[in-house]
Design a protein around this motif. Structure first.
Motif, PDB file in Angstrom:
ATOM      1  N   HIS A  15       0.809  -1.204   0.000  1.00 37.11           N
ATOM      2  CA  HIS A  15       0.000   0.000   0.000  1.00 37.11           C
ATOM      3  C   HIS A  15       0.849   1.265   0.000  1.00 37.11           C
ATOM      4  CE1 HIS A  15      -3.595  -2.405   1.714  1.00 37.11           C
ATOM      5  NE2 HIS A  15      -3.664  -2.309   0.403  1.00 37.11           N
ATOM      6  N   TYR A  18      -0.192   4.350  -2.179  1.00 36.13           N
ATOM      7  CA  TYR A  18      -1.350   5.133  -1.723  1.00 36.13           C
ATOM      8  C   TYR A  18      -0.994   5.974  -0.514  1.00 36.13           C
ATOM      9  CZ  TYR A  18      -3.228   1.517  -4.663  1.00 36.13           C
ATOM     10  OH  TYR A  18      -3.447   0.675  -5.703  1.00 36.13           O
ATOM     11  N   ILE A  19      -0.283   5.352   0.419  1.00 34.46           N
ATOM     12  CA  ILE A  19       0.045   6.088   1.642  1.00 34.46           C
ATOM     13  C   ILE A  19       0.975   7.244   1.327  1.00 34.46           C
ATOM     14  CG2 ILE A  19       1.234   5.923   3.848  1.00 34.46           C
ATOM     15  CD1 ILE A  19       0.101   3.155   4.125  1.00 34.46           C
ATOM     16  N   SER A  22      -0.725  10.075  -0.625  1.00 38.59           N
ATOM     17  CA  SER A  22      -1.595  10.977   0.134  1.00 38.59           C
ATOM     18  C   SER A  22      -0.785  11.828   1.102  1.00 38.59           C
ATOM     19  CB  SER A  22      -2.706  10.215   0.850  1.00 38.59           C
ATOM     20  OG  SER A  22      -2.193   9.094   1.484  1.00 38.59           O
TER      21      SER A  22
ATOM     22  N   GLN B  74      -7.960  -3.691   6.335  1.00 42.24           N
ATOM     23  CA  GLN B  74      -7.432  -2.791   5.312  1.00 42.24           C
ATOM     24  C   GLN B  74      -5.918  -2.828   5.219  1.00 42.24           C
ATOM     25  OE1 GLN B  74      -9.051   1.149   5.504  1.00 42.24           O
ATOM     26  NE2 GLN B  74     -10.942   0.438   6.404  1.00 42.24           N
ATOM     27  N   ASN B  76      -2.142  -1.900   5.762  1.00 39.27           N
ATOM     28  CA  ASN B  76      -1.456  -0.661   6.104  1.00 39.27           C
ATOM     29  C   ASN B  76      -2.122   0.575   5.549  1.00 39.27           C
ATOM     30  OD1 ASN B  76       0.781  -1.338   7.755  1.00 39.27           O
ATOM     31  ND2 ASN B  76       1.633  -2.446   5.989  1.00 39.27           N
ATOM     32  N   SER B  77      -3.021   0.397   4.567  1.00 32.69           N
ATOM     33  CA  SER B  77      -3.593   1.580   3.928  1.00 32.69           C
ATOM     34  C   SER B  77      -4.399   2.406   4.921  1.00 32.69           C
ATOM     35  CB  SER B  77      -4.485   1.176   2.756  1.00 32.69           C
ATOM     36  OG  SER B  77      -5.660   0.583   3.224  1.00 32.69           O
ATOM     37  N   ILE B  80      -3.619   6.145   6.335  1.00 28.04           N
ATOM     38  CA  ILE B  80      -4.029   7.435   5.775  1.00 28.04           C
ATOM     39  C   ILE B  80      -4.975   8.154   6.731  1.00 28.04           C
ATOM     40  CG2 ILE B  80      -5.260   8.489   3.813  1.00 28.04           C
ATOM     41  CD1 ILE B  80      -4.187   6.272   2.078  1.00 28.04           C
ATOM     42  N   THR B 134      -7.083  12.646   0.097  1.00 31.45           N
ATOM     43  CA  THR B 134      -6.659  11.450   0.828  1.00 31.45           C
ATOM     44  C   THR B 134      -7.785  10.417   0.866  1.00 31.45           C
ATOM     45  OG1 THR B 134      -7.271  12.533   2.888  1.00 31.45           O
ATOM     46  CG2 THR B 134      -4.975  12.631   2.278  1.00 31.45           C
ATOM     47  N   TRP B 138      -7.334   6.738  -0.560  1.00 36.67           N
ATOM     48  CA  TRP B 138      -7.627   5.640   0.347  1.00 36.67           C
ATOM     49  C   TRP B 138      -8.662   4.696  -0.275  1.00 36.67           C
ATOM     50  CZ3 TRP B 138      -9.208   6.802   6.113  1.00 36.67           C
ATOM     51  CH2 TRP B 138      -9.107   5.615   6.850  1.00 36.67           C
ATOM     52  N   PRO B 141      -7.189   1.362  -2.704  1.00 40.96           N
ATOM     53  CA  PRO B 141      -6.937   0.009  -2.182  1.00 40.96           C
ATOM     54  C   PRO B 141      -8.149  -0.598  -1.471  1.00 40.96           C
ATOM     55  CG  PRO B 141      -5.804   1.636  -0.831  1.00 40.96           C
ATOM     56  CD  PRO B 141      -6.362   2.370  -2.008  1.00 40.96           C
ATOM     57  N   THR B 142      -9.057   0.249  -0.968  1.00 35.74           N
ATOM     58  CA  THR B 142     -10.176  -0.278  -0.182  1.00 35.74           C
ATOM     59  C   THR B 142     -11.317  -0.755  -1.067  1.00 35.74           C
ATOM     60  OG1 THR B 142      -9.580   1.382   1.447  1.00 35.74           O
ATOM     61  CG2 THR B 142     -11.621   0.211   1.807  1.00 35.74           C
TER      62      THR B 142
END
Lengths: 62, 268, 222
Positions: A15, A18-19, A22, B74, B76-77, B80, B134, B138, B141-142
């Motif tokens: 991930h 994405y992290i 953002s 979820q 590590n995502s 956020i 964000t 987020w 991936p979700t």
């Protein structure tokens, strides 16, 4: 500590994109928000000080 | 005084307490109305607020990014959350603060309130933008797409539109006074509308097969996840105060540039 | 005759003598609704699903289009200053103006909507929901829009700005009204949504004239 290495930390278990995307975008917006008032203050002080000097110079002649 | 208020020691002491508080509020009001007082008192605050913001961010993010356990669904995502939720909360309260400051200007014509309301708008909008960006990232991936018409994201989007409306209206007005007043009226109308918008969007969302996985709604968060979040929320408010103070000081310098106390600052 | 009723009469008379004022938004309403089958899909089963939403979006846009002119003439010819000088309640005046606006925009839209329903294959059960939702919902649009019109009356090219300000405030009306029509179409209860629209109307009737009155005063200090 949740991560064993820096690489693992950066990957964030697939991930990472994405992290870090953002967090990066947020950092850019925050930086802009901090820079704007500081730059404006600098310019404002400079311009107004100039105006003040100019007025002082011309005051006796008027 | 606080004892009298808390335990109600007789009518007389209560009355005195009320009078004292009223006097204190009046004094505070007159002081807040004075740009010079505001400028001078905040000069000392800025370094402290800046240090607090930096320390809070570092502590909160180290705890959130390095030490908080990964979410069982979820992964590590979910990390956020440490910017998404504080930004979203702040964007909403900033709108409220803007409307209240605008109301103070409309009723009492306090210039300071108008300046504060004016400088909140772009800052609030940028936090709203952070929450939206964000949230969208987020979502990938979700839910597998960048944008889902999730209730919270949708009401954030509408909040951003409201901010844009206030800013566009203020810019379109010719005189400064009518810009402040128009912005104040619109933000008050928006403030009344926000709960209605939020409610209707949530209701609409439940009709259209809601995303089964809510981004931020957790039955109970593990303290290791929750504490960094709380730190980040508080830090965001401190940082917001810093930004508003910086911008308000610029407004003060500009509007009071012909006053002697500003001239002294300029000459030094 | 009070100034408010006189103004309402004058505005209605003006609208009657100058039909373009209320006919143009109506034609716009018709055209926007006609775009959807052309752009998306003319299949009746598909159309019947989106008909309510399309009609409501078109009604909303048509209302916005006609709002721009609400206070423009009064600001330009000095009527606004006369109202303020007369000491007449600005609350009543802005309520009256919003009422006039509804008579020349919301009411014709409501009456014309069934025709659009036919064109867009609206399910038979949904006609009453469509008419009722428009009858209760469009006054809210006029009242909220009047605030925006008062705020932007003094601004040059305020039409686009007006839409920017007002559209987000229209969302709750749009959500409940479109859902009432949709639910009626699939044979489900829709009285709750109409109830919410009614509550919004009551709230808008009480509160928006205050905002309009405050906004109207802005145009004097120019």
């Amino acid at each position: 500590m949740e991560f064993n290495s820096v690489a693992e930390f950066l990957a964030m278990g697939h991930h990472g994109l994405y992290i870090w995307l953002s967090y990066g975008l947020t950092a850019v917006i925050i930086a802009f928000n901090v820079a704007q008032p500081l730059l404006r203050r600098r310019r404002l002080l400079k311009e107004q000080a100039q105006r003040l000097r100019r007025e002082k110079k011309h005051a006796p002649q008027a | 005084m606080s004892d009298a208020l808390c335990f109600g020691g007789g009518v007389k002491t209560q009355l005195i307490a009320v009078v004292v508080m009223w006097q204190w509020l009046k004094q505070l009001y007159h002081r807040l109305g004075s740009p010079k007082w505001f400028y001078e008192i905040t000069t000392g605050w800025i370094p402290w607020l800046a240090v607090l913001s930096v320390v809070g961010t570092v502590v909160g993010l180290v705890m959130g990014l390095l030490y908080a356990p990964a979410d069982y669904l979820q992964g590590n995502s979910f990390r956020i959350i440490y910017i998404h939720v504080p930004a979203a909360l702040l964007a909403q309260s900033a709108f409220m603060m803007m409307a209240v400051a605008g109301a103070v200007y409309l009723i009492w014509r306090m210039k300071m309130a108008a300046w504060v309301a004016k400088v909140i708008a772009p800052v609030g909008a940028s936090f709203c933008l952070i929450a939206l960006l964000t949230g969208a990232i987020w979502g990938k991936p979700t839910w597998g797409t960048w944008w889902v018409w999730d209730a919270r994201l949708t009401s954030m989007l509408l909040l951003l539109f409201l901010y844009f409306g206030v800013m566009a209206l203020q810019q379109a007005m010719e005189s400064e006074d009518s810009a402040y007043r128009a912005g104040a009226i619109l933000s008050l109308v928006g403030l009344v509308n926000i709960p209605i918008i939020k409610y209707s969007v949530e209701w609409w969302n439940t009709l259209h097969q809601p995303a089964t996985l809510k981004l931020t709604e957790k039955p109970s968060m593990h303290p290791d996840m929750l504490i960094p979040l709380l730190i980040m929320i508080v830090t965001t408010y401190v940082f917001f105060a810093l930004l508003i103070i910086l911008r308000t000081r610029n407004e003060i310098l500009w509007h009071e540039r012909k006053r002697s106390w500003v001239k002294q600052i300029l000459e030094s | 005759m009070s100034l408010v009723t006189a103004t309402i009469r004058r505005d209605l008379l003006l609208a009657a003598r100058n039909p373009g004022e209320w006919l143009n938004p109506l034609m716009f309403f018709l055209m926007v609704a006609a775009l959807f089958p052309l752009a998306v899909d003319p299949d009746p089963t598909f159309l019947s699903k989106i008909a309510g939403g399309v009609i409501w979006v078109a009604a909303l846009l048509a209302t916005l289009l006609s709002l721009d002119a609400l206070y423009k003439a009064d600001v330009d010819d000095g009527s606004l200053e006369q109202w303020l000088a007369s000491g007449e309640s600005l609350y009543a005046m802005s309520l009256g103006k919003a009422l006039v606006h509804w008579c020349i925009s919301g009411l014709p839209l409501t009456l014309m909507a069934p025709v659009l329903g036919l064109m867009l294959a609206l399910p038979e059960d949904a006609y009453w929901a469509l008419i009722l939702s428009l009858a209760v919902g469009t006054p809210v649009l006029s009242l909220l829009g009047a605030v925006g019109a008062a705020l932007t009356a003094g601004v040059r090219s305020g039409g686009l700005l007006l839409s920017l300000l007002i559209l987000p405030l229209y969302i709750p009306v749009l959500i409940f009204a479109a859902s009432a029509v949709y639910h009626a179409g699939i044979g489900m209860a829709w009285n709750g949504q109409i109830g919410f629209l009614g509550a919004m109307l009551a709230l808008a009737l009480c509160l928006t004239p205050f905002a309009s009155a405050a906004a109207l005063k802005l145009n004097l200090s120019r």
